[in-house]
Design a protein around this motif. Structure first.
Motif, PDB file in Angstrom:
ATOM      1  N   ASN A 149       0.829  -1.194   0.000  1.00 24.07           N
ATOM      2  CA  ASN A 149       0.000   0.000   0.000  1.00 24.07           C
ATOM      3  C   ASN A 149       0.873   1.256   0.000  1.00 24.07           C
ATOM      4  OD1 ASN A 149      -2.323   1.564   0.000  1.00 24.07           O
ATOM      5  ND2 ASN A 149      -3.228   0.583   1.776  1.00 24.07           N
ATOM      6  N   ILE A 150       0.245   2.412  -0.050  1.00 21.63           N
ATOM      7  CA  ILE A 150       0.926   3.706  -0.102  1.00 21.63           C
ATOM      8  C   ILE A 150       1.691   3.950   1.206  1.00 21.63           C
ATOM      9  CG2 ILE A 150       0.549   6.199  -0.277  1.00 21.63           C
ATOM     10  CD1 ILE A 150      -2.003   5.543  -1.907  1.00 21.63           C
ATOM     11  N   GLU A 151       2.911   4.458   1.087  1.00 26.36           N
ATOM     12  CA  GLU A 151       3.718   4.777   2.266  1.00 26.36           C
ATOM     13  C   GLU A 151       3.062   5.898   3.068  1.00 26.36           C
ATOM     14  OE1 GLU A 151       7.807   7.033   2.428  1.00 26.36           O
ATOM     15  OE2 GLU A 151       8.175   4.924   1.900  1.00 26.36           O
ATOM     16  N   PHE A 152       3.143   5.785   4.389  1.00 27.45           N
ATOM     17  CA  PHE A 152       2.621   6.835   5.260  1.00 27.45           C
ATOM     18  C   PHE A 152       3.692   7.235   6.260  1.00 27.45           C
ATOM     19  CE2 PHE A 152       1.345   2.765   7.042  1.00 27.45           C
ATOM     20  CZ  PHE A 152       1.589   2.881   8.395  1.00 27.45           C
ATOM     21  N   SER A 153       3.488   8.387   6.892  1.00 24.02           N
ATOM     22  CA  SER A 153       4.480   8.922   7.826  1.00 24.02           C
ATOM     23  C   SER A 153       3.900   9.077   9.207  1.00 24.02           C
ATOM     24  CB  SER A 153       4.971  10.293   7.348  1.00 24.02           C
ATOM     25  OG  SER A 153       5.649  10.157   6.119  1.00 24.02           O
ATOM     26  N   CYS A 154       4.746   8.845  10.189  1.00 27.41           N
ATOM     27  CA  CYS A 154       4.395   9.078  11.581  1.00 27.41           C
ATOM     28  C   CYS A 154       5.375  10.110  12.133  1.00 27.41           C
ATOM     29  CB  CYS A 154       4.469   7.793  12.384  1.00 27.41           C
ATOM     30  SG  CYS A 154       3.257   6.555  11.884  1.00 27.41           S
ATOM     31  N   PRO A 155       4.874  11.260  12.579  1.00 28.71           N
ATOM     32  CA  PRO A 155       5.757  12.296  13.126  1.00 28.71           C
ATOM     33  C   PRO A 155       6.248  11.889  14.534  1.00 28.71           C
ATOM     34  CG  PRO A 155       3.484  12.973  13.328  1.00 28.71           C
ATOM     35  CD  PRO A 155       3.471  11.655  12.589  1.00 28.71           C
ATOM     36  N   SER A 156       7.071  12.729  15.114  1.00 30.89           N
ATOM     37  CA  SER A 156       7.601  12.427  16.453  1.00 30.89           C
ATOM     38  C   SER A 156       6.483  12.373  17.487  1.00 30.89           C
ATOM     39  CB  SER A 156       8.664  13.444  16.866  1.00 30.89           C
ATOM     40  OG  SER A 156       8.113  14.743  16.846  1.00 30.89           O
ATOM     41  N   SER A 157       5.408  13.114  17.268  1.00 30.08           N
ATOM     42  CA  SER A 157       4.232  13.027  18.134  1.00 30.08           C
ATOM     43  C   SER A 157       2.998  13.300  17.269  1.00 30.08           C
ATOM     44  CB  SER A 157       4.307  14.025  19.288  1.00 30.08           C
ATOM     45  OG  SER A 157       4.303  15.344  18.790  1.00 30.08           O
ATOM     46  N   GLY A 158       1.868  12.873  17.715  1.00 28.74           N
ATOM     47  CA  GLY A 158       0.639  13.078  16.948  1.00 28.74           C
ATOM     48  C   GLY A 158       0.316  11.879  16.076  1.00 28.74           C
ATOM     49  N   ASN A 159      -0.634  12.078  15.168  1.00 29.83           N
ATOM     50  CA  ASN A 159      -1.157  10.997  14.350  1.00 29.83           C
ATOM     51  C   ASN A 159      -0.337  10.741  13.088  1.00 29.83           C
ATOM     52  OD1 ASN A 159      -3.284  10.805  16.138  1.00 29.83           O
ATOM     53  ND2 ASN A 159      -4.619  12.129  14.943  1.00 29.83           N
ATOM     54  N   CYS A 160      -0.335   9.504  12.640  1.00 26.94           N
ATOM     55  CA  CYS A 160       0.258   9.137  11.356  1.00 26.94           C
ATOM     56  C   CYS A 160      -0.702   9.561  10.241  1.00 26.94           C
ATOM     57  CB  CYS A 160       0.466   7.625  11.276  1.00 26.94           C
ATOM     58  SG  CYS A 160       1.508   6.938  12.571  1.00 26.94           S
ATOM     59  N   SER A 161      -0.162   9.825   9.049  1.00 27.59           N
ATOM     60  CA  SER A 161      -1.001  10.200   7.904  1.00 27.59           C
ATOM     61  C   SER A 161      -0.291   9.850   6.609  1.00 27.59           C
ATOM     62  CB  SER A 161      -1.350  11.686   7.935  1.00 27.59           C
ATOM     63  OG  SER A 161      -0.183  12.451   7.798  1.00 27.59           O
ATOM     64  N   PHE A 162      -1.079   9.767   5.558  1.00 26.80           N
ATOM     65  CA  PHE A 162      -0.542   9.514   4.210  1.00 26.80           C
ATOM     66  C   PHE A 162      -0.057  10.804   3.611  1.00 26.80           C
ATOM     67  CE2 PHE A 162      -3.284   5.838   4.779  1.00 26.80           C
ATOM     68  CZ  PHE A 162      -2.452   4.831   4.350  1.00 26.80           C
TER      69      PHE A 162
END
Length: 162
Positions: A149-162
């Motif tokens: 599937n499409i790569e997504f990112s997770c920041p140092s804090s908060g929610n992951c998103s595409f």
């Protein structure tokens, strides 16, 4: 009104692999798979992975459609998560096995239902893929490449998103 399940069997029927972003938190990848042997084509099926990001967790559903050919028995199927760390190899971040299942002309659709992934603690990009093998009735075992599937990112804090 068209349901998602109905639409999966018509969306992206002429491409080999298609991807789409539904929202910043939902993405889908569909593979149109045809298989055969030295004598030619045997059959075809569609496989879809839908990733629904919930905070820092990737929840997934796998759906398969029988398009043509003999009944297919799927084994060793799993939804796998990988953390894509810069300058090194990917790091597994969870695997959810799927039970064996089959699809055929009369039982033409399978859905895994929503499968919950692990909490993703690190600040990195991630990928989710489905790996599997299948046995067409009367033929040998096939082990296709995983569908990613499409790569997504997770920041140092908060929610992951595409």
């Amino acid at each position: 009104m068209t349901t998602i399940a109905d639409e999966y069997d018509t969306w992206c029927e002429n491409g080999s692999i298609c991807q789409r972003l539904i929202t910043d938190y939902i993405a889908e990848t569909k593979g149109n798979a045809a298989y055969g042997d030295q004598n030619g084509a045997i059959g075809a099926y569609d496989i879809i992975i839908r990733t629904n990001l919930n905070g820092r967790q990737a929840n997934n559903t796998v759906t398969l459609y029988h398009d043509a050919g003999p009944a297919l028995g799927f084994t060793e199927a799993a939804i796998e998560c990988f953390e894509m760390r810069p300058w090194t190899t990917s790091n597994p971040c969870g695997s959810v096995p799927l039970p064996p299942f089959s699809i055929s002309a009369s039982n033409w659709r399978y859905s895994s239902g929503l499968k919950y992934g692990n909490y993703l603690a690190n600040e990195n990009p991630y990928l989710v893929e489905v790996s599997y093998s299948f046995l067409p009735a009367g033929y040998n075992l096939y082990i296709p490449p995983p569908l990613t599937n499409i790569e997504f990112s997770c920041p140092s804090s908060g929610n992951c998103s595409f």
